[in-house]
Design a protein around this motif. Structure first.
Motif, PDB file in Angstrom:
ATOM      1  N   LEU A 173       0.994  -1.184  -0.073  1.00 23.21           N
ATOM      2  CA  LEU A 173       0.023  -0.098   0.080  1.00 23.21           C
ATOM      3  C   LEU A 173       1.008   1.113  -0.078  1.00 23.21           C
ATOM      4  O   LEU A 173       0.616   2.188  -0.658  1.00 23.21           O
ATOM      5  CB  LEU A 173      -0.888   0.129   1.312  1.00 23.21           C
ATOM      6  CG  LEU A 173      -1.708   1.197   1.519  1.00 23.21           C
ATOM      7  CD1 LEU A 173      -2.526   1.536   0.342  1.00 23.21           C
ATOM      8  CD2 LEU A 173      -2.443   1.046   2.837  1.00 23.21           C
ATOM      9  N   TYR A 174       1.926   1.234   0.918  1.00 20.48           N
ATOM     10  CA  TYR A 174       2.854   2.583   1.036  1.00 20.48           C
ATOM     11  C   TYR A 174       3.639   2.757  -0.378  1.00 20.48           C
ATOM     12  O   TYR A 174       3.704   3.915  -0.834  1.00 20.48           O
ATOM     13  CB  TYR A 174       3.622   2.303   2.191  1.00 20.48           C
ATOM     14  CG  TYR A 174       3.038   2.822   3.496  1.00 20.48           C
ATOM     15  CD1 TYR A 174       2.972   4.213   3.640  1.00 20.48           C
ATOM     16  CD2 TYR A 174       2.398   1.751   4.339  1.00 20.48           C
ATOM     17  CE1 TYR A 174       2.364   4.718   4.985  1.00 20.48           C
ATOM     18  CE2 TYR A 174       1.781   2.367   5.497  1.00 20.48           C
ATOM     19  CZ  TYR A 174       1.831   3.661   5.623  1.00 20.48           C
ATOM     20  OH  TYR A 174       0.932   4.131   6.788  1.00 20.48           O
ATOM     21  N   GLN A 175       3.990   1.554  -1.183  1.00 19.64           N
ATOM     22  CA  GLN A 175       4.517   1.562  -2.110  1.00 19.64           C
ATOM     23  C   GLN A 175       3.713   2.371  -3.147  1.00 19.64           C
ATOM     24  O   GLN A 175       4.141   2.894  -4.436  1.00 19.64           O
ATOM     25  CB  GLN A 175       5.055   0.206  -2.795  1.00 19.64           C
ATOM     26  CG  GLN A 175       5.730   0.078  -3.915  1.00 19.64           C
ATOM     27  CD  GLN A 175       6.939   1.148  -4.066  1.00 19.64           C
ATOM     28  OE1 GLN A 175       7.885   0.793  -2.875  1.00 19.64           O
ATOM     29  NE2 GLN A 175       7.208   1.399  -5.128  1.00 19.64           N
ATOM     30  N   ALA A 176       2.269   1.825  -3.051  1.00 17.16           N
ATOM     31  CA  ALA A 176       1.315   2.510  -4.099  1.00 17.16           C
ATOM     32  C   ALA A 176       1.332   4.058  -3.772  1.00 17.16           C
ATOM     33  O   ALA A 176       1.287   4.782  -4.917  1.00 17.16           O
ATOM     34  CB  ALA A 176      -0.017   1.978  -4.034  1.00 17.16           C
ATOM     35  N   LYS A 177       1.345   4.525  -2.692  1.00 19.06           N
ATOM     36  CA  LYS A 177       1.321   5.862  -2.417  1.00 19.06           C
ATOM     37  C   LYS A 177       2.374   6.390  -2.940  1.00 19.06           C
ATOM     38  O   LYS A 177       2.349   7.700  -3.579  1.00 19.06           O
ATOM     39  CB  LYS A 177       1.073   5.987  -1.021  1.00 19.06           C
ATOM     40  CG  LYS A 177      -0.214   5.644  -0.403  1.00 19.06           C
ATOM     41  CD  LYS A 177      -0.359   6.016   1.264  1.00 19.06           C
ATOM     42  CE  LYS A 177      -1.939   5.598   1.581  1.00 19.06           C
ATOM     43  NZ  LYS A 177      -2.154   6.023   2.987  1.00 19.06           N
TER      44      LYS A 177
ATOM     45  N   ASN B 164       0.954  -4.854  -6.049  1.00 17.82           N
ATOM     46  CA  ASN B 164       1.366  -6.369  -5.247  1.00 17.82           C
ATOM     47  C   ASN B 164       2.504  -6.299  -4.574  1.00 17.82           C
ATOM     48  O   ASN B 164       3.560  -5.385  -5.013  1.00 17.82           O
ATOM     49  CB  ASN B 164       1.370  -7.264  -6.641  1.00 17.82           C
ATOM     50  CG  ASN B 164      -0.091  -7.523  -7.260  1.00 17.82           C
ATOM     51  OD1 ASN B 164      -1.130  -7.885  -6.404  1.00 17.82           O
ATOM     52  ND2 ASN B 164      -0.094  -7.457  -8.309  1.00 17.82           N
ATOM     53  N   TYR B 165       2.769  -7.106  -3.482  1.00 17.88           N
ATOM     54  CA  TYR B 165       3.754  -7.034  -2.554  1.00 17.88           C
ATOM     55  C   TYR B 165       4.790  -8.065  -3.530  1.00 17.88           C
ATOM     56  O   TYR B 165       4.631  -8.809  -4.077  1.00 17.88           O
ATOM     57  CB  TYR B 165       3.518  -7.571  -1.244  1.00 17.88           C
ATOM     58  CG  TYR B 165       4.633  -8.065  -0.430  1.00 17.88           C
ATOM     59  CD1 TYR B 165       5.436  -6.919   0.176  1.00 17.88           C
ATOM     60  CD2 TYR B 165       5.106  -9.347  -0.401  1.00 17.88           C
ATOM     61  CE1 TYR B 165       6.461  -7.281   0.918  1.00 17.88           C
ATOM     62  CE2 TYR B 165       6.460  -9.440   0.175  1.00 17.88           C
ATOM     63  CZ  TYR B 165       7.111  -8.656   1.019  1.00 17.88           C
ATOM     64  OH  TYR B 165       8.008  -8.760   1.697  1.00 17.88           O
ATOM     65  N   PHE B 166       5.962  -7.532  -3.349  1.00 17.15           N
ATOM     66  CA  PHE B 166       7.268  -8.028  -4.114  1.00 17.15           C
ATOM     67  C   PHE B 166       8.295  -8.274  -3.028  1.00 17.15           C
ATOM     68  O   PHE B 166       8.597  -7.585  -2.663  1.00 17.15           O
ATOM     69  CB  PHE B 166       7.734  -7.454  -5.300  1.00 17.15           C
ATOM     70  CG  PHE B 166       6.727  -7.502  -6.630  1.00 17.15           C
ATOM     71  CD1 PHE B 166       6.420  -8.361  -7.152  1.00 17.15           C
ATOM     72  CD2 PHE B 166       6.034  -6.421  -6.482  1.00 17.15           C
ATOM     73  CE1 PHE B 166       5.590  -8.642  -8.220  1.00 17.15           C
ATOM     74  CE2 PHE B 166       5.324  -6.224  -7.907  1.00 17.15           C
ATOM     75  CZ  PHE B 166       4.989  -7.410  -8.561  1.00 17.15           C
TER      76      PHE B 166
END
Length: 380
Positions: free
Chosen positions: A364-368, A377-379
């Motif tokens: 989620l934080y990566q998306a923000k 998606n989590y990698f």
């Protein structure tokens, strides 16, 4: 989305009911106008025949008055066939609408204004007039002009009020019938004088169109038509016998779509009927402007309804856009609301809830950080 579709269906239902009600109302309105035009055109035709019948009786009365005026002068002379009297009948033939006049002796010898002498003692009208009655003869065919004539007869009285002879005047009823109706409906109809037995005494019109002519039997011709409004040939015969006026609607058997009106009215002489026939289209010609108005009205109505539907669709679309925009705006800051989503999946990202939750949160934080309003998606 489902709610929006339901709302559109409600709009469509309301509009459909509205249009159905308006269309039914318009059909009822146009039907009433059609019936009104039909009734008014019939009344106009009936009134014309009534007026012309009265006019015809007035014309005949005027001709009788001419003859009566002459008989008063003739009755003052000593001799019925005096030169003065013969000059009088020549004068009235010259200056009136009479085709010929004659002085008739008590024995039936008729002395015509052109010098001819005939015996009329066998004629019905002679027997009536010599008995002191004003009379009108049965129709007589003219071999010279091809017209139909009748003889108007009045008795001649002497100073002792004794019948000493009769004065007769020949009158062209074909020309009279033509004169009565030639200016009506641009001459598209036909006029007839019909005897009580149905014989057509005088006819003026297009014989090929009406399939009618002088000396035809009107009752037999009626059998060639499809008579409407539960009227029968028997009813028409009864009307003629009782001297009743009426208007009959009939279709041609050959051309069923062609409707015609037949209006008849008693003449008040010898049981004759004055009849006028006219195509329905000609009778309603003066109301044609209503049909033009109806077409214009329908065009305007369709355009307005189309504009109304387009307006409703436009308003609904605009409202939906505003609702969507309102739903995407923060009420406090006025900024647009966006959604960022982080996704983790089992078993590759974790075997328990907490591992999956933490890694979804990292996604989620990566998306923000990537610009918001995204799905990541989590990698590992």
């Amino acid at each position: 989305m489902k709610k929006n579709q339901t709302q559109i269906k409600k709009y469509a239902a309301v509009i459909s009911i509205f249009l159905a009600a308006v269309i039914v109302g318009l059909f009822v309105f146009f039907f009433c106008i059609k019936r009104s035009v039909e009734q008014r055109s019939k009344n106009t035709m009936r009134n014309n025949v009534v007026r012309q019948s009265e006019h015809l009786r007035t014309i005949l009365d005027i001709q009788y008055d001419y003859l009566n005026g002459l008989t008063e002068e003739i009755g003052k002379t000593d001799h019925l066939l005096a030169k003065k009297n013969m000059d009088l009948i020549k004068s009235i033939t010259k200056h009136t609408d009479f085709c010929g006049t004659a002085l008739i002796e008590p024995n039936g010898d008729a002395h015509y204004d052109n010098g001819l002498i005939k015996n009329l003692s066998h004629r019905r009208y002679f027997k009536e007039v010599i008995s002191g009655k004003r009379t009108l003869s049965d129709p007589l065919d003219s071999s010279i002009s091809g017209s139909t004539r009748v003889v108007l007869g009045v008795p001649i009285y002497n100073s002792k009020h004794k019948v000493i002879g009769a004065l007769g005047g020949s009158y062209d009823v074909t020309a009279l019938s033509r004169m009565l109706f030639e200016d009506l409906f641009n001459g598209q109809g036909c006029s007839m004088i019909i005897a009580q037995n149905g014989e057509i005494i005088a006819f003026e019109g297009d014989t090929s169109y009406w399939n009618l002519d002088y000396r035809d039997n009107f009752y037999k011709c009626c059998c060639k038509w499809i008579i409407k409004d539960k009227v029968t040939v028997k009813k028409i015969k009864q009307d003629f016998k009782e001297g009743k006026e009426n208007l009959v609607t009939a279709d041609s058997k050959k051309e069923g779509t062609r409707r015609h009106y037949f209006a008849y009215m008693p003449m008040g002489a010898n049981g004759w009927m004055l009849c006028y026939a006219l195509p329905e289209q000609a009778a309603q010609q003066s109301y044609n402007f209503i049909e033009d108005y109806e077409i214009s009205f329908m065009i305007v109505f369709i355009v307005l309804v189309t504009l109304l539907i387009l307006y409703i669709v436009y308003e609904n679309h605009t409202r939906n856009k505003e609702l969507l925009k309102y739903a995407q705006t923060d009420a406090l800051t006025g900024n647009n609301i966006s959604i960022s989503i982080g996704i983790s999946t089992a078993p590759q990202d974790g075997d328990c809830y907490m591992d999956l939750y933490k890694r979804a949160d990292q996604a989620l934080y990566q998306a923000k950080r990537s610009g918001k309003a995204r799905v990541c998606n989590y990698f590992s």
